[in-house]
Design an enzyme around this catalytic site. Structure first.
Site, PDB file in Angstrom:
ATOM      1  N   SER A 109      -9.632  -0.993   7.181  1.00 35.41           N
ATOM      2  CA  SER A 109      -9.077  -0.808   5.828  1.00 35.41           C
ATOM      3  C   SER A 109      -8.383  -2.004   5.186  1.00 35.41           C
ATOM      4  O   SER A 109      -8.056  -1.953   4.011  1.00 35.41           O
ATOM      5  CB  SER A 109      -8.119   0.376   5.825  1.00 35.41           C
ATOM      6  OG  SER A 109      -8.874   1.550   5.743  1.00 35.41           O
TER       7      SER A 109
ATOM      8  N   LYS B 100       0.863  -1.187   0.000  1.00 36.33           N
ATOM      9  CA  LYS B 100       0.000   0.000   0.000  1.00 36.33           C
ATOM     10  C   LYS B 100       0.901   1.239   0.000  1.00 36.33           C
ATOM     11  O   LYS B 100       2.003   1.218   0.580  1.00 36.33           O
ATOM     12  CB  LYS B 100      -0.868  -0.063   1.258  1.00 36.33           C
ATOM     13  CG  LYS B 100      -1.919   1.019   1.385  1.00 36.33           C
ATOM     14  CD  LYS B 100      -2.776   0.743   2.629  1.00 36.33           C
ATOM     15  CE  LYS B 100      -3.840   1.802   2.855  1.00 36.33           C
ATOM     16  NZ  LYS B 100      -4.697   1.513   4.021  1.00 36.33           N
TER      17      LYS B 100
ATOM     18  N   SER C  87      -9.546   1.597   3.129  1.00 34.52           N
ATOM     19  CA  SER C  87      -8.692   2.388   2.265  1.00 34.52           C
ATOM     20  C   SER C  87      -7.659   1.584   1.475  1.00 34.52           C
ATOM     21  O   SER C  87      -7.080   2.114   0.531  1.00 34.52           O
ATOM     22  CB  SER C  87      -7.973   3.435   3.111  1.00 34.52           C
ATOM     23  OG  SER C  87      -7.126   2.821   4.045  1.00 34.52           O
TER      24      SER C  87
HETATM   25  N1  GLN Z   1     -13.116   3.737   6.954  1.00 35.83           N
HETATM   26  C1  GLN Z   1     -12.386   4.037   8.140  1.00 35.83           C
HETATM   27  C2  GLN Z   1     -11.945   5.473   8.149  1.00 35.83           C
HETATM   28  O1  GLN Z   1     -12.178   6.134   7.180  1.00 35.83           O
HETATM   29  C3  GLN Z   1     -11.208   3.124   8.286  1.00 35.83           C
HETATM   30  C4  GLN Z   1     -10.024   3.526   7.516  1.00 35.83           C
HETATM   31  C5  GLN Z   1      -8.808   2.697   7.819  1.00 35.83           C
HETATM   32  O2  GLN Z   1      -8.886   1.625   8.401  1.00 35.83           O
HETATM   33  N2  GLN Z   1      -7.657   3.238   7.435  1.00 35.83           N
HETATM   34  O3  GLN Z   1     -11.404   5.960   9.077  1.00 35.83           O
END
Ligand code: GLN
Length: 483
Positions: free
Chosen positions: A174, A75, A150
């Site tokens: 994410s 990532k 994400s």
């Molecule tokens: N959807 C969650 C957020 O926007 C989780 C994101 C993540 O795990 N990086 O914070």
């Protein structure tokens, strides 16, 4: 055939294919197929070719491990020395770190082959990967849908066979949520089980790096390769060393089904999840119905704490130390203001402002402090729940992949869709998402298995049962490297 790590590694070790040949196959597939799904945002093919040559040497010398010579992706928020690491944000445009994240050093030492960096929501804030400065990755299963986020780029690359596996990060879901949307396996280890050194911080008390793979066995292989205490990350802990043993015996296990994680879930998803639970029951597991009332508070607690930590972590992007700097300004304050105004996207700005607000004098006690107290309550109630069961089985997400653009007009609903994943981060637990079926549109559904803190090996084992006995149907994608 599924191009799993296990399968590819057998081919490499038997001499059926070399890592150089395998790597070239992935490179040509990526060049051909990535433009249609936008999973990779930066290719590192020179690095991959150099890694492959080293890997072939290790194999020849009989010093190979299961992941030697296997092409993978990281990532774009995991630091790679001398290679672009941008968090898919304009503010980190052109940024090349001077050091490697511990996870990348560990994989490199075993001869892993890095193909490139993958797409994500800007600074990992989101559930669709659409806030990326490079544009959204598309779900390979249905290109009108999002990959989730994400870590959406990793999920798309692994699903489309454009990487054998990838590493993502999970602050509130994410890894698990995009894994669920793309029909792959995503494992979020216990907080501290894997070093965060070199992971660009979002919410430091919640962030965790973990594997995204095509099988549970592969997730265990990668977890074993990256786990363990690291002097460079004070929050890392020593995990049991050695190999995770996958047996897949579920006899006598107590599966907790928590009311608050199933309420309001799409019936098709519940049906798929219940189907898997029944298979475990047939093999001797017991089901315990439970209620964890504090989970109703998990979403606001998560968003307050995550935004507060983000507002502090993202203070370092000032136009001096990293990446982008505004070109027209007068004086230092104006330079910092303009750099941040131009460099951050809308969602990131929203969260920095919210986070700064909840930490500001006069509001600190009412929001941040209260959220920390309630975090303790969520943790306590989950711990009590684990006195009555060994694992919690739940949907990973209450929905399947959203249509592209949907979250723009339905922001609240998108935040609410994190309901089943955020409690795990709040309490620092290990959890895995495995594909467990499809909805009527053919979109993948994910089952989540949550374990006690540091029970990572047991979580992998519980999930392995489904893999070993073919409880869940495989999601197949026609394309990429299939060997
Ligand atoms: N959807 C969650 C957020 O926007 C989780 C994101 C993540 O795990 N990086 O914070």
């Amino acid at each position: 055939m599924k191009s799993t790590i296990l399968h590819l590694s057998k081919m490499l070790q038997s001499g059926e294919i070399t890592s150089v040949q395998l790597t070239e196959q992935y490179i040509s597939a990526i060049e051909k197929e990535n433009p249609a799904i936008n999973a990779y945002v930066n290719y590192t093919f020179d690095q991959a070719r150099a890694n492959a040559i080293e890997a072939d040497k290790l194999i020849k010398e009989g010093r190979a491990t299961a992941l030697t010579g296997i092409p993978f992706t990281l990532k774009d928020n995991i630091a790679t020395d001398g290679m672009l690491t941008t968090c898919c944000s304009k503010i980190l445009q052109g940024f090349k770190p001077y050091y490697d994240a511990t996870v990348w050093s560990k994989l490199k030492a075993q001869g892993a082959v890095l193909l490139g960096k993958t797409n994500m929501d800007e600074f990992a804030m989101g559930s669709t990967s659409e806030t990326s400065v490079y544009g959204a990755p598309l779900n390979p299963i249905d290109k009108t849908r999002v990959t989730g986020g994400s870590s959406g780029g990793v999920a798309a690359a692994v699903c489309a066979n454009l990487a054998a596996y990838g590493l993502g990060s999970d602050t509130g879901g994410s890894i698990r949520q995009p894994a669920s949307f793309c029909g792959i396996v995503g494992f979020k280890p216990s907080y501290g089980a894997v070093s965060r050194y070199g992971l660009i911080a979002y919410g430091s008390s919640l962030d965790q790096i973990g594997p995204m793979t095509r099988s549970v066995t592969d997730a265990a292989i990668i977890f074993d390769a990256i786990k363990g205490e690291d002097k460079k990350d004070g929050t890392s802990v020593a995990t049991p060393s050695g190999e995770t043993k996958l047996i897949g015996d579920v006899k006598g296990l107590k599966i907790g089904v928590v009311e608050e994680l199933t309420d309001g879930v799409n019936p098709e998803i519940l049906q798929a999840v219940n189907g898997v639970i029944e298979a475990y029951q047939k093999a001797g597991a017991q089901v315990v119905k439970l209620s964890v009332p504090a989970l109703k508070l998990a979403l606001p607690v998560y968003y307050i704490i995550a935004c507060a930590e983000a507002s502090s972590n993202l203070g370092r992007y000032d136009g001096i130390r990293y990446g982008y700097r505004a070109s027209n300004y007068s004086g230092l304050d104006d330079m910092v203001t303009k750099t941040r105004s131009e460099g951050f996207g809308k969602e990131v700005k929203k969260r920095i402002m919210l986070g700064t607000y909840v930490l500001s004098s006069g509001y600190f006690d009412a929001y941040y402090k209260k959220a920390c107290v309630l975090r303790g309550e969520v943790e306590k109630q989950i711990k009590e729940c684990f006195e009555k069961c060994d694992f919690i089985f739940a949907p990973t997400v209450p929905q399947t992949a959203f249509p592209l653009g949907y979250s723009g007009g339905n922001a609240t609903e998108t935040y609410l869709s994190d309901v089943c994943t955020v409690p795990v981060n709040i309490a620092g637990l290990p959890a895995i998402s495995i594909p467990c079926g499809k909805d009527k549109n053919g979109l993948p559904i994910g089952l989540q298995i949550i374990g006690r803190k540091y029970d990572d090996e047991r979580v992998l084992n519980a999930a392995y049962f489904a893999e070993k006995y073919g409880v869940c149907e495989d999601i197949q994608f026609d394309g990429g490297v299939k060997l």
